[in-house]
Design a protein around this motif. Sequence first.
Motif, PDB file in Angstrom:
ATOM      1  N   LEU A 195       0.814  -1.165  -0.350  1.00 43.93           N
ATOM      2  CA  LEU A 195       0.152  -0.005  -0.295  1.00 43.93           C
ATOM      3  C   LEU A 195       0.906   1.692   0.210  1.00 43.93           C
ATOM      4  N   VAL A 196       2.126   1.507   0.828  1.00 45.32           N
ATOM      5  CA  VAL A 196       2.983   2.052   1.033  1.00 45.32           C
ATOM      6  C   VAL A 196       3.305   3.142  -0.113  1.00 45.32           C
ATOM      7  N   GLY A 197       3.443   2.315  -0.491  1.00 46.05           N
ATOM      8  CA  GLY A 197       4.421   1.847  -2.321  1.00 46.05           C
ATOM      9  C   GLY A 197       3.610   2.984  -2.999  1.00 46.05           C
ATOM     10  N   ARG A 198       2.267   2.565  -3.489  1.00 45.27           N
ATOM     11  CA  ARG A 198       1.543   3.696  -4.202  1.00 45.27           C
ATOM     12  C   ARG A 198       0.870   4.662  -3.706  1.00 45.27           C
ATOM     13  N   LEU A 199       0.777   4.614  -2.804  1.00 43.89           N
ATOM     14  CA  LEU A 199       0.109   5.538  -2.164  1.00 43.89           C
ATOM     15  C   LEU A 199       0.983   7.069  -2.266  1.00 43.89           C
ATOM     16  N   ARG A 200       2.954   6.892  -1.972  1.00 42.93           N
ATOM     17  CA  ARG A 200       3.564   7.130  -1.731  1.00 42.93           C
ATOM     18  C   ARG A 200       3.485   7.870  -3.544  1.00 42.93           C
ATOM     19  N   ARG A 201       3.993   7.142  -4.483  1.00 44.29           N
ATOM     20  CA  ARG A 201       3.525   7.634  -6.080  1.00 44.29           C
ATOM     21  C   ARG A 201       3.362   7.907  -6.564  1.00 44.29           C
ATOM     22  N   GLY A 202       1.461   7.448  -5.604  1.00 44.57           N
ATOM     23  CA  GLY A 202      -0.223   8.428  -5.936  1.00 44.57           C
ATOM     24  C   GLY A 202       0.178   9.637  -6.305  1.00 44.57           C
ATOM     25  N   ARG A 203      -1.121  10.019  -7.154  1.00 44.43           N
ATOM     26  CA  ARG A 203      -2.035  11.577  -7.381  1.00 44.43           C
ATOM     27  C   ARG A 203      -3.131  11.448  -6.451  1.00 44.43           C
ATOM     28  N   GLN A 204      -3.725  12.367  -5.580  1.00 45.01           N
ATOM     29  CA  GLN A 204      -4.872  12.831  -5.286  1.00 45.01           C
ATOM     30  C   GLN A 204      -6.001  12.262  -6.135  1.00 45.01           C
ATOM     31  N   GLY A 205      -7.374  11.309  -5.467  1.00 43.88           N
ATOM     32  CA  GLY A 205      -8.159  10.865  -6.378  1.00 43.88           C
ATOM     33  C   GLY A 205      -7.843   9.916  -6.980  1.00 43.88           C
ATOM     34  N   GLU A 206      -6.801   9.230  -7.719  1.00 41.91           N
ATOM     35  CA  GLU A 206      -6.261   8.568  -8.117  1.00 41.91           C
ATOM     36  C   GLU A 206      -6.634   6.861  -7.400  1.00 41.91           C
ATOM     37  N   PHE A 208      -6.794   3.157  -7.983  1.00 38.88           N
ATOM     38  CA  PHE A 208      -5.269   1.956  -8.115  1.00 38.88           C
ATOM     39  C   PHE A 208      -6.308   0.652  -8.419  1.00 38.88           C
ATOM     40  N   ASP A 209      -5.995   0.241  -9.751  1.00 42.95           N
ATOM     41  CA  ASP A 209      -5.668  -1.384 -10.012  1.00 42.95           C
ATOM     42  C   ASP A 209      -6.245  -2.202  -9.199  1.00 42.95           C
ATOM     43  N   PRO A 210      -6.809  -3.202  -8.439  1.00 51.02           N
ATOM     44  CA  PRO A 210      -6.839  -4.345  -7.534  1.00 51.02           C
ATOM     45  C   PRO A 210      -5.361  -5.173  -7.453  1.00 51.02           C
ATOM     46  N   PHE A 211      -5.031  -5.015  -6.632  1.00 50.96           N
ATOM     47  CA  PHE A 211      -3.737  -6.201  -6.008  1.00 50.96           C
ATOM     48  C   PHE A 211      -3.734  -6.535  -4.875  1.00 50.96           C
ATOM     49  N   GLN A 212      -2.782  -7.651  -4.166  1.00 49.24           N
ATOM     50  CA  GLN A 212      -2.941  -9.044  -3.662  1.00 49.24           C
ATOM     51  C   GLN A 212      -2.407  -8.268  -2.276  1.00 49.24           C
ATOM     52  N   ALA A 213      -2.504  -7.830  -1.092  1.00 47.25           N
ATOM     53  CA  ALA A 213      -1.695  -7.689   0.346  1.00 47.25           C
ATOM     54  C   ALA A 213      -1.982  -8.210   1.319  1.00 47.25           C
ATOM     55  N   GLY A 214      -0.792  -8.931   1.538  1.00 50.08           N
ATOM     56  CA  GLY A 214      -0.944 -10.517   2.431  1.00 50.08           C
ATOM     57  C   GLY A 214      -1.895 -11.512   1.937  1.00 50.08           C
ATOM     58  N   ALA A 215      -3.207 -11.632   2.643  1.00 47.27           N
ATOM     59  CA  ALA A 215      -3.531 -12.531   2.101  1.00 47.27           C
ATOM     60  C   ALA A 215      -5.124 -11.602   1.915  1.00 47.27           C
ATOM     61  N   SER A 216      -5.307 -10.471   0.900  1.00 44.52           N
ATOM     62  CA  SER A 216      -6.557 -10.444   1.142  1.00 44.52           C
ATOM     63  C   SER A 216      -6.325  -9.583  -0.541  1.00 44.52           C
TER      64      SER A 216
END
Length: 276
Positions: A195-206, A208-216
């Motif tokens: 999550l952190v990697g996407r949020l750090r380089r993301g744009r406000q309101g962006e 993101f495509d679905p992705f897996q984080a841990g078991a979810s």
Amino acid sequence: MTAQRQALPEPLSGLREPAVVELPPGRPWMAISELNRLIRQQGQARALARAWVLDQLVRAIPLPAGEEKDLMGTFLQRRGVNADEQVPAWLASRGLTFEDLRILATQEQRLQRLCRRRWGAEVEVRFLQRKPALDQVVYSLLRLESEELAAELHQQIAEGEADFPELAPLHSSGPERHSRGQIGPVSLAAGHQTLVGRLRRGRQGELFDPFQAGASWVVLRLEQLLPASLDEANRNLMLRELFNTWLEQRVDTLLEGQPLPALDAMLALLEEDGNP
């Protein structure tokens, strides 16, 4: 001024007073030998060492007499002591001395003065090192059990058919289901690394495509990025972190049975202020 080693307290011997601990003030309660046993059994040696190191330090930091008097007056007034004649009884009821009162009332100001002089020049470097953990973020999140459901709900959000507040209570498996899917403001470094990697380089309101984080499987949208700035609050935080690092090193030295470095060089910095 040449810094000398501060000797450790000498082992106590030939005590004139009984070697006992008072819990209620003025009432012997426990033998020192029993206290030593409990300190080690309960892992309180570091806390006691830290208290001693801090007490010795605060006593050594100078403060102008007028400032000290004002702080003591304010300290007492906040505790309902409004007249000089009330002070002895207030101290006696707590088993404190006038010197204890002086330290309690002025400790924070003395430490602030020391921190500004000793570590003020290091604050900006410390802030840059800590900034990734101080930056905050607000985001919306769905934690889902399957890739198929994540893709379906992502599409609904992207096309405006639904949004996080209505979907989170129905589908999300995390605590965000109770906050309408929104999390934050929280430290940007506190979340899962994916999550952190996407949020750090993301744009406000962006979104993101679905992705897996841990078991979810996760559907994520960045709502707001709140970069930390070196304001007064963070400046004080950096100073206190630098001080605590130094203090814990001093506690380590004491617990190792080694002589403590003298405070002469550090206290000399305060003399440059031109205050007593």
